[in-house]
Structures are given as C-alpha cells and as structure tokens.
Scaffold this active site. Structure first.
Site, PDB file in Angstrom:
ATOM      1  N   CYS A   1       0.636  -1.409   0.118  1.00  0.00           N
ATOM      2  CA  CYS A   1      -0.186  -0.025  -0.046  1.00  0.00           C
ATOM      3  C   CYS A   1       0.909   1.215  -0.019  1.00  0.00           C
ATOM      4  CB  CYS A   1      -0.788   0.133   1.269  1.00  0.00           C
ATOM      5  SG  CYS A   1      -2.146  -1.270   1.154  1.00  0.00           S
TER       6      CYS A   1
ATOM      7  N   ARG B   1       4.169  -0.525  -4.671  1.00  0.00           N
ATOM      8  CA  ARG B   1       3.656  -1.030  -3.530  1.00  0.00           C
ATOM      9  C   ARG B   1       2.410  -1.761  -3.442  1.00  0.00           C
ATOM     10  NH1 ARG B   1       6.980   1.277   0.448  1.00  0.00           N
ATOM     11  NH2 ARG B   1       5.321   0.533   2.277  1.00  0.00           N
TER      12      ARG B   1
ATOM     13  N   TRP C   1      -2.608  -2.770  -1.607  1.00  0.00           N
ATOM     14  CA  TRP C   1      -2.468  -4.231  -1.868  1.00  0.00           C
ATOM     15  C   TRP C   1      -3.400  -4.848  -0.695  1.00  0.00           C
ATOM     16  CZ3 TRP C   1      -0.637  -8.159   1.190  1.00  0.00           C
ATOM     17  CH2 TRP C   1      -0.197  -9.257   0.440  1.00  0.00           C
TER      18      TRP C   1
ATOM     19  N   ASN D   1      -2.013   1.768   5.620  1.00  0.00           N
ATOM     20  CA  ASN D   1      -1.080   0.660   5.224  1.00  0.00           C
ATOM     21  C   ASN D   1      -1.122  -0.292   6.523  1.00  0.00           C
ATOM     22  OD1 ASN D   1       0.931  -0.948   4.117  1.00  0.00           O
ATOM     23  ND2 ASN D   1       2.498   0.620   4.227  1.00  0.00           N
ATOM     24  N   GLY D   2      -1.398  -1.543   6.471  1.00  0.00           N
ATOM     25  CA  GLY D   2      -0.939  -2.325   7.425  1.00  0.00           C
ATOM     26  C   GLY D   2      -2.269  -3.373   7.798  1.00  0.00           C
TER      27      GLY D   2
ATOM     28  N   GLU E   1      16.638 -18.523  -7.368  1.00  0.00           N
ATOM     29  CA  GLU E   1      16.680 -17.256  -7.737  1.00  0.00           C
ATOM     30  C   GLU E   1      15.860 -17.138  -9.125  1.00  0.00           C
ATOM     31  OE1 GLU E   1      15.846 -14.698  -6.360  1.00  0.00           O
ATOM     32  OE2 GLU E   1      16.327 -12.873  -7.888  1.00  0.00           O
TER      33      GLU E   1
ATOM     34  N   LYS F   1      12.460 -15.657 -10.213  1.00  0.00           N
ATOM     35  CA  LYS F   1      12.116 -14.654 -11.410  1.00  0.00           C
ATOM     36  C   LYS F   1      11.331 -15.004 -12.336  1.00  0.00           C
ATOM     37  CE  LYS F   1      13.178 -11.928  -9.524  1.00  0.00           C
ATOM     38  NZ  LYS F   1      13.979 -11.840  -8.308  1.00  0.00           N
TER      39      LYS F   1
ATOM     40  N   GLU G   1       7.577 -15.303 -10.767  1.00  0.00           N
ATOM     41  CA  GLU G   1       6.719 -13.888 -10.366  1.00  0.00           C
ATOM     42  C   GLU G   1       6.381 -13.286 -11.448  1.00  0.00           C
ATOM     43  OE1 GLU G   1       8.849 -11.980  -7.467  1.00  0.00           O
ATOM     44  OE2 GLU G   1      10.765 -12.070  -8.290  1.00  0.00           O
TER      45      GLU G   1
ATOM     46  N   HIS H   1      15.909 -37.520  -7.136  1.00  0.00           N
ATOM     47  CA  HIS H   1      15.356 -38.009  -5.799  1.00  0.00           C
ATOM     48  C   HIS H   1      13.669 -37.488  -6.034  1.00  0.00           C
ATOM     49  CE1 HIS H   1      18.936 -39.231  -3.934  1.00  0.00           C
ATOM     50  NE2 HIS H   1      19.362 -38.040  -4.237  1.00  0.00           N
TER      51      HIS H   1
ATOM     52  N   LYS I   1       6.008  -4.426  -3.843  1.00  0.00           N
ATOM     53  CA  LYS I   1       7.344  -4.495  -3.757  1.00  0.00           C
ATOM     54  C   LYS I   1       7.732  -4.695  -2.383  1.00  0.00           C
ATOM     55  CE  LYS I   1      11.677  -3.652  -5.316  1.00  0.00           C
ATOM     56  NZ  LYS I   1      11.991  -4.866  -5.772  1.00  0.00           N
TER      57      LYS I   1
HETATM   58  C1  F6R Z   1      11.364 -11.255  -5.396  1.00  0.00           C
HETATM   59  C2  F6R Z   1      11.244 -10.046  -4.537  1.00  0.00           C
HETATM   60  C3  F6R Z   1      10.887 -10.693  -3.110  1.00  0.00           C
HETATM   61  C4  F6R Z   1      11.778  -9.873  -2.118  1.00  0.00           C
HETATM   62  C5  F6R Z   1      11.306 -10.335  -0.767  1.00  0.00           C
HETATM   63  C6  F6R Z   1      11.972  -9.714   0.298  1.00  0.00           C
HETATM   64  O1  F6R Z   1      11.834 -10.478  -6.852  1.00  0.00           O
HETATM   65  O2  F6R Z   1      11.602  -8.941  -4.785  1.00  0.00           O
HETATM   66  O3  F6R Z   1      11.038 -12.030  -2.922  1.00  0.00           O
HETATM   67  O4  F6R Z   1      13.202 -10.307  -2.373  1.00  0.00           O
HETATM   68  O5  F6R Z   1       9.776  -9.802  -0.483  1.00  0.00           O
HETATM   69  O6  F6R Z   1      12.110  -8.182   0.290  1.00  0.00           O
HETATM   70  P1  F6R Z   1      13.052  -7.226   0.930  1.00  0.00           P
HETATM   71  O7  F6R Z   1      14.317  -7.727   0.256  1.00  0.00           O
HETATM   72  O8  F6R Z   1      12.677  -5.988   0.713  1.00  0.00           O
HETATM   73  O9  F6R Z   1      13.220  -7.635   2.531  1.00  0.00           O
END
Ligand code: F6R
Length: 610
Positions: free
Chosen positions: A2, A27, A74, A100-101, A483, A487, A490, A506, A605
């Site tokens: 948010c 956000r 969000w 937000n929260g 990772e 990527k 998502e 396995h 984010k």
């Molecule tokens: C994936 C991504 C998320 C963040 C996770 C932690 O691309 O961005 O998995 O890595 O939400 O976020 P931070 O690093 O801000 O604590």
C-alpha cells in the site's frame, strides 16, 4: 505494501497526490483513491485498478483543495474492489483516512461500534479504524486526540494519514510497523510511505519512528508518541536523485535495473574494497568488529530473493571465514522459538528494509541478546534503524517489483563481508587479494553479459510458452537456480522450480519429458563434471536443456540445446554473473507473454504485512 500520500500546503493537492501515488504503485496496485478536503466537504474518488484507471474515469486534476490524501492498495482484508478501496471515512463522511498495515483486533472494535449503531460499507479492517476515530471525535471534539486514543486501542500495524472537514488546516499521520516519511517543504508538507513520492517536492524529510504520530498544519508540525510522550524529530536529506526513480528510456523499470548492475555492483564495493591489501573496509561494522571476531555462529534471516542471496552468503562465509552459518526464512525464525547464544551474530538482508517478517525476526533476535546487523538497500528504513550496525547496498531505488540489482548488490556485500571476516581470522592475504581482484573485475563482466541480450532474448522465445520450467545448479549455483525460478514465476506466471541439480533424481526427474525446459547453471568449477552428468540424465529423458556456461567451454555444446556463455570468474563470484542471464530470460519471456513486468499480479514490492 500500500502506498500512502498526504499533502497540506498552498498548492492544489490532487495532481500532486496523484503523481506521488504513481511513484508508489510498486507497493500495491489493487485499487487507487484520493480524498480532497475543500471547505466543508470531502471529495472522494476511488476504484479498483491502477491510478491510471482512476484517471481515465475522473479528471482528478480538476479537484480543488489544498489538503488531501491518496492511497494505492495491496489487498489484505476484502476483495480488491471499489468499495474496499481507500480512503475510508467515518459514518458522518467528515473524516477520511488511508491506511497501510493490518488492524488485528478490528473485529472486536467493529462489534463494539456496531453495538453502538455504527455501520460499515466495506469488508476492510481500515474502515473500522476510520469509523472508530469518527466515534471518538464526537466525544473528544479534537481530531489529534481522537486519532491518538483510537491508536492506543489498536493492535497490529499501521501507517495512516487522516484529514477531515472539522479542520481543513490539519493533517494527522501515525505509524507502527509500516513506514511513513514526512517531507518538509516551504510552507508545505507531504507525508508518504516512501521518499519516492516526496523527492519531487522537497529533499528534507523526517522519518517517523515506531509508534510516533505527527500533527501537521499549514504552519508547521509537531511529533509525539502514540502514548503521548514528546519526541524529537531530526530533518534528514533524501539520499537519491529524482532520475533514479524514472525509467530513463527503458520500457520497464526491471530492464533498467538489470542494465544498471555494472554501476550498482561497483557502487557496492567503491571505497570499501582494498585490492592491494586483499581486504575490505566496512565502516558501518567498525563498532561491532570485536563481536565479529569472537562470533561462533552467524544466522542470516531474510525473505524471497534476499533469502536466496543469504544462501550464497552461507557458502561464502563458511568457506572463507570458517564460521558456521544458518540461513532462516524470517517468517519461520520468529515463530519457532529459535535458540540464540549471546555471541551469535544475526544478519538481516533486505532490499526495502521494511519487510515485516524480517523486521519481526530481528526484534526477536535482539530480544534474545544477539548482535543484529543489517544488509539493507533503503537508507533510513526500519531494518536499517533497528539493527546494531550494518552495511548499505548502495544499489539506488529499486522500483521493479521483481528484485534484480538488489540481488547482485547483496551478493557484492556478502562476498566482501565474508572476505572481511576471513581476513580477520586465518584467510591468507594472497587469497584475499585474488578474491578482491575478482570482485573488482565483475562490473566489466556484467557488461559483457548484457551485450549478449539479443541472443538471450532469442533463447527466451524458445520456451516462452512452456507451462513448467526447472532450474538446476550445484554448490554456489544452487541458490541461483532458486532465484532464476523465482524470477520466472513471479513475472511470467510460468510454474518454475529450482533444485540442487543432484536432487533431481530424487523426485523431480519424474517431470522430465520432451516438453520440459531445464535451465542448468553449469559454470566451470570443481563440480562441473557432476553437473554435466546431471544434464546427461535430463537429455536421456528428452528434456530440453538451456545451459548457462563459462566462456571457452566447448564440452557443453555437446549436451545442451542452447548455451548462454558468461565470462570466467572464481566459483565464489560466479553466482553474480549467472544471475544476470536468468533475469534477462525471465524478463523477455514475461514481455513475450504480455505480462505486466513491473507490477506482476498479486505482488507488491515492500511486504509490510506478516
Ligand atoms: C522477488 C522479490 C521478493 C523480495 C522479498 C524480500 O523478486 O522481490 O521475494 O526479495 O519480498 O524483500 P526485501 O528484500 O525488501 O526484504
């Protein structure tokens, strides 16, 4: 999670709030809304969708009024529809609030309000707080005290901004667990959940502290705790430039951020790395140097991409400094009553510095007596403030929801940290010099990979429509496989999994057939031959192999359908280089599939709810 913007000052508030909301959309983008106070009425426009969708149906620039709030959501409680969109109002439509929260005890408060005859339009916890403030205002007759009294009863997390027709010269902001920043301009004030929404107006900001509230008028502001103790606020300067949060000619923030990596990686070691000494100076850790020297165990806690970086960190630290390392999902760490010894070091890794799970984990670790360090990107963020010491990533603002440059910067910091610890113990200077030289060469090598992006795009097209993809790697490259898969899933919504390559037999090997693309990270290192054997196992089942391999490796062509070559480097540094083509593969596939790369569905984010 948010985005919140509030404005009070001489300018027309609405356009300013809308441009701020657009900068905060990373956000959350489930709904958007604004409320402007004009004389004795509130003008509210809100609906499901993005800010641009709202702009298409209402001419927001035409709304008069110099005080207002805006929100980009969000969803947590209630569907992402028009009614649940913020701002929410009290029952008299005189007080408007953005939140937000999560208000954890909202059902209890709601019941109490319903018993007193109050009604609700939405399913949200946020509306309950707005109505509660309205009820308290009726008896108290003072908005600041009504907000404060309500917040004293609230459990959970909040960043809120409140405006009302009761006083068109007053805005109240308060936070607990969700960030809020107050921009201090010339006779004007902007409150926002992130400095990105403030920088166009002023560089002077006050970071509201936990449980702090600000009372803002057209003349100035005061702060105090929600429990009514006086606080002292410090005005600080925003640490980035406006251009850094613009797309700068790229189609998406994600692509821009991928291309920034030669520079952001360099910024992570500039002024820190001492190639001649084979060592690193990490000023932010000087006050905990003795504790680092005597550390017997390191626990790294993080979420998502940052957790993947932590896994690479585990291998690096154990290898170079010979200190046992445990990597914990922050969300699990807190709730399983972890054992912490007094000379344990707990490290939180976070791009945003606001991730609720990571914040909760470090609070738990601190409570149990550990020394807590942060490796954080956002300057002044909650994790940066609550840790005993730390190292900033210096990657600049990361706007694309999928983390890219922050990941390679995290690896940059972790490698230097491991080198620093190693040299404090028994890592020879010569080994330190070799690694430091390798780190210094990385930016150029990233450039060489970016130069191949057309070829990488072509390979991406060959499996852009695949329903599933496996990513496999071993040793240092195992976290990179995780990772790469994250990527892809998502931003393209393709189901993807990462595994240690040898684990495939396995279980996951049952999935392999001619329709399954398998991305192998098969760079030259001491387990290269084992990885080749794993590739053979996939080929034997007609899987399609895409290999990330080292330059000069000709053996790989024999076993892989497609090869992406990355410059040679030391095994410890290879994850940094290998992650770049994986970012590009995910990006090009998502674009090909018509996905919204910078704002993938259901994500946000900065995950400020647990
Ligand atoms: C994936 C991504 C998320 C963040 C996770 C932690 O691309 O961005 O998995 O890595 O939400 O976020 P931070 O690093 O801000 O604590």
């Amino acid at each position: 999670m948010c985005g919140i913007v509030g404005y009070i000052g001489p300018q027309t508030a609405s356009p300013l709030i809308v441009s701020g909301l657009k900068r905060l959309e990373y956000r959350g983008y489930d709904s958007a809304g604004v409320c402007i106070v004009d004389g004795d009425s509130l003008t509210i426009h809100k609906q499901a969708g993005k800010v641009a969708d709202l702009e298409r149906v209402v001419d927001l620039s035409a709304i008069r009024g110099t005080l207002g709030v805006g929100h980009t959501r969000w969803a947590t409680h209630g569907l992402p529809n028009d009614v649940n969109a913020h701002p929410h109002t009290d029952n008299d439509d005189a007080i408007a609030m953005v939140h937000n929260g999560i208000i954890e005890n909202y059902l209890t408060i709601k019941k109490k309000l319903e018993n007193a005859g109050y009604t609700f339009r939405s399913e949200t916890d946020s509306e309950v707080l707005a109505v509660f403030i309205g009820m308290l205002y009726k008896t108290i007759g003072d908005l600041e005290r009504a907000v404060q009294t309500a917040l004293q009863e609230v459990e959970g997390t909040f960043g809120i901004v409140v405006v009302s027709t009761h006083d068109p010269n007053l805005m109240i902001a308060a936070r607990r667990g969700s960030p809020l920043i107050l921009g201090v301009g010339q006779d004007e004030f902007v409150v926002a959940s992130d400095a990105a929404a403030i920088i166009a107006h002023t560089r002077q900001v006050v970071y509201l502290q936990e449980n702090e509230m600000a009372t803002i008028t057209r003349q100035g502001f005061t702060t105090k705790t929600i429990a009514n103790e006086a606080t002292h606020s410090v005005v600080e300067e925003i640490a980035f430039e406006l251009e850094e949060i613009e797309k700068g000619g790229f189609e998406h923030f994600m692509l821009k951020e991928i291309y920034e990596q030669p520079v952001t990686f360099h910024d992570g070691f500039r002024g820190r790395l001492r190639v001649d000494e084979g060592n690193v100076r990490l000023g932010g850790l000087s006050k905990v140097q003795d504790r680092l020297r005597s550390a017997q165990r390191i626990i790294i806690t993080a979420c998502g991409t940052s957790w993947h970086a932590a896994l690479v960190g585990e291998y690096l630290i154990e290898n170079l400094a010979r200190i046992p390392v445990e990597v914990e999902y922050a969300s699990e760490f807190r709730y399983r009553n972890p054992i912490i010894y007094p000379n344990d070091i707990v490290i939180a890794i976070s791009q945003s510095g606001e991730t609720a799970d990571t914040l909760a984990a470090i609070r738990e670790a601190k409570m149990k007596g550990a020394t807590v360090l942060g490796m954080v990107n956002v300057v002044g963020s909650s994790i940066a403030r609550e840790t005993d010491a730390g190292v900033y990533l210096h990657a600049g603002p990361e706007i694309g929801v999928a983390s890219t440059k922050a990941f390679t910067s995290q690896l940059c910091i972790l490698t230097q940290f491991a080198l620093f610890l190693g040299r404090m113990r028994d890592l020879p200077a010569e080994a330190g010099r070799t690694l430091a030289q390798g780190i210094a060469e990385i930016p150029d090598k990233i450039r060489q990979i970016l130069d191949q992006s057309d070829a990488i795009k072509e390979i991406a097209m060959t499996f852009a429509q695949a329903p599933n993809v496996l990513y496999l790697g071993r040793g240092y490259q195992f976290p990179v496989a995780l990772e790469g898969a994250l990527k892809l899933k998502e931003i393209s919504y393709i189901h993807a999994e990462g595994y240690p390559a040898a684990e495939m037999k396995h279980g996951p090997i049952a999935l392999i057939d001619e329709n399954m693309p398998v991305v192998f990270i098969a760079t030259k290192d001491e387990i290269y031959d084992k990885v080749i054997s794993n590739i053979e196992e996939v080929r034997a089942r007609r899987g399609r192999v895409i290999a990330i391999a080292s330059e000069g490796d000709t053996q790989i062509d024999r076993v892989a359908d497609h090869v992406i070559r990355i410059p040679e480097t030391q095994a410890m540094l290879a994850p940094i280089l290998a992650s770049i083509p994986l970012q590009l593969l995910a990006y090009y596939i998502a674009v090909e599939r018509g996905c919204n790369v910078d704002m993938p569905r259901n994500l946000a984010k900065s995950v400020t709810v647990e």
